[in-house]
Design a protein around this motif. Structure first.
Motif, PDB file in Angstrom:
ATOM      1  N   HIS A   1      -6.293   4.670  -7.153  1.00 43.26           N
ATOM      2  CA  HIS A   1      -5.303   5.597  -7.707  1.00 43.26           C
ATOM      3  C   HIS A   1      -5.415   5.786  -9.218  1.00 43.26           C
ATOM      4  CE1 HIS A   1      -3.379   5.737  -3.835  1.00 43.26           C
ATOM      5  NE2 HIS A   1      -3.098   4.436  -3.848  1.00 43.26           N
ATOM      6  N   ALA A  48      -6.121  -0.842  -4.989  1.00 46.72           N
ATOM      7  CA  ALA A  48      -5.196   0.275  -5.207  1.00 46.72           C
ATOM      8  C   ALA A  48      -5.318   0.813  -6.631  1.00 46.72           C
ATOM      9  CB  ALA A  48      -3.762  -0.180  -4.933  1.00 46.72           C
ATOM     10  N   GLU A  92       0.979   4.198  -2.851  1.00 42.29           N
ATOM     11  CA  GLU A  92       0.765   5.605  -2.504  1.00 42.29           C
ATOM     12  C   GLU A  92       1.866   6.479  -3.106  1.00 42.29           C
ATOM     13  OE1 GLU A  92      -1.630   7.210  -0.937  1.00 42.29           O
ATOM     14  OE2 GLU A  92      -2.852   5.488  -0.339  1.00 42.29           O
ATOM     15  N   HIS A  93       3.100   6.018  -2.988  1.00 37.61           N
ATOM     16  CA  HIS A  93       4.224   6.774  -3.549  1.00 37.61           C
ATOM     17  C   HIS A  93       4.153   6.816  -5.078  1.00 37.61           C
ATOM     18  CE1 HIS A  93       6.502   7.741   0.039  1.00 37.61           C
ATOM     19  NE2 HIS A  93       6.387   6.492   0.474  1.00 37.61           N
ATOM     20  N   ASP A 109       0.832  -1.207   0.000  1.00 40.59           N
ATOM     21  CA  ASP A 109       0.000   0.000   0.000  1.00 40.59           C
ATOM     22  C   ASP A 109       0.866   1.255   0.000  1.00 40.59           C
ATOM     23  OD1 ASP A 109      -2.641  -0.641  -0.283  1.00 40.59           O
ATOM     24  OD2 ASP A 109      -3.051  -0.822   1.857  1.00 40.59           O
ATOM     25  N   GLU A 110       1.939   1.223   0.778  1.00 41.35           N
ATOM     26  CA  GLU A 110       2.842   2.379   0.826  1.00 41.35           C
ATOM     27  C   GLU A 110       3.496   2.600  -0.539  1.00 41.35           C
ATOM     28  OE1 GLU A 110       6.752   3.974   3.338  1.00 41.35           O
ATOM     29  OE2 GLU A 110       5.772   2.093   3.910  1.00 41.35           O
TER      30      GLU A 110
END
Length: 255
Positions: free
Chosen positions: A149, A145, A104-105, A100-101
């Protein structure tokens, strides 16, 4: 259609291109094939492949992602997580948090991001049932995700072509040369001219996977994947130890 100028591929052995060529003669892999397709429509594309076999989600997050950001990539493919799925122990929940991190990046880079689900291992290997819950969990996270996104998603899990033995190399985990051609289905996700959903359809000339073929696949997987992994694990080594990315810098494919 957007004009891509800097494509960076992130991941592990699948993106590095294992079994599509060899270390002596050189590897190709789906990312190289996709780069060639993109360059056909956007001549002058610069391409880097930072993938290294044996890498996990945490490695892409800490090692490969910063390089892609520094390269100001406007197209990124990321296929990572199978080494986390297959690794025994309690670290899988942490790996999903790291995934997930990572996403996000990636969302913050402004690049077009293409990611992929993992195939249904239960339809390839009998032992796939042991890993089935983890595959479903990571795929759910990948789909979520991608929706959140706005990533382009290549769904290998539901593709009938992914159940056919000749899609896979002798270790039955990495794609064969044909498999890498099919994995380059990211061209469809990017809407490249001439791309279609044909990659997901089974080869009508190929026999459907039988219990015998799945059992044979299990034997191949044990011999070519499990036993070498156990040997490296006992020695405290990784298949990617000491290896650098084979295309660490952005380079043009055409003059």
């Amino acid at each position: 259609m957007l004009g891509y100028t800097r494509y960076v591929a992130l991941g592990d052995s699948q993106t590095e291109g294992l079994w599509d060529g060899d270390d002596a003669a050189g590897l190709t892999g789906f990312a190289d094939r996709l780069a060639a397709l993109v360059d056909t429509h956007h001549p002058g594309l610069r391409y880097a492949n930072l993938a290294v076999r044996g890498k996990q989600i945490r490695d892409v997050l800490s090692e490969q992602l910063p390089l892609a950001v520094a390269m100001r990539a406007d197209l990124i493919t990321v296929c990572i997580g199978m080494n986390d799925v297959t690794r025994p122990g309690p670290g899988f929940d942490d790996a999903l948090t790291q995934l997930d991190e990572l996403y996000e990046h990636l969302a913050g880079t402004g690049a077009t991001v293409v990611t992929t689900t993992f195939p249904d291992l239960t339809r390839i290997l009998p032992i796939g049932r042991v890993l089935a819950t983890r595959v479903v969990r990571i795929n759910d996270q990948i789909r979520g995700a991608a929706h959140r996104h706005g990533f382009r998603l290549v769904d290998l899990y539901h593709a009938p072509s992914m159940t056919q033995p000749d899609t896979w190399s002798p270790d039955r985990v990495h794609g064969s040369a044909r498999g890498h051609m099919l994995f380059a289905a990211a061209a469809e996700a990017l809407g490249l001219p001439g791309s279609s959903h044909d990659w997901a359809r089974p080869d009508p000339a190929a026999a459907p996977p039988s219990l015998r073929s799945r059992t044979y696949s299990q034997v191949l997987w044990t011999r070519n994947m499990l036993m070498p992994w156990l040997w490296r694990h006992l020695r405290g080594r990784s298949s990617g130890e000491g290896r650098a990315p084979r295309r660490p810098a952005l380079q043009q494919l055409t003059d």
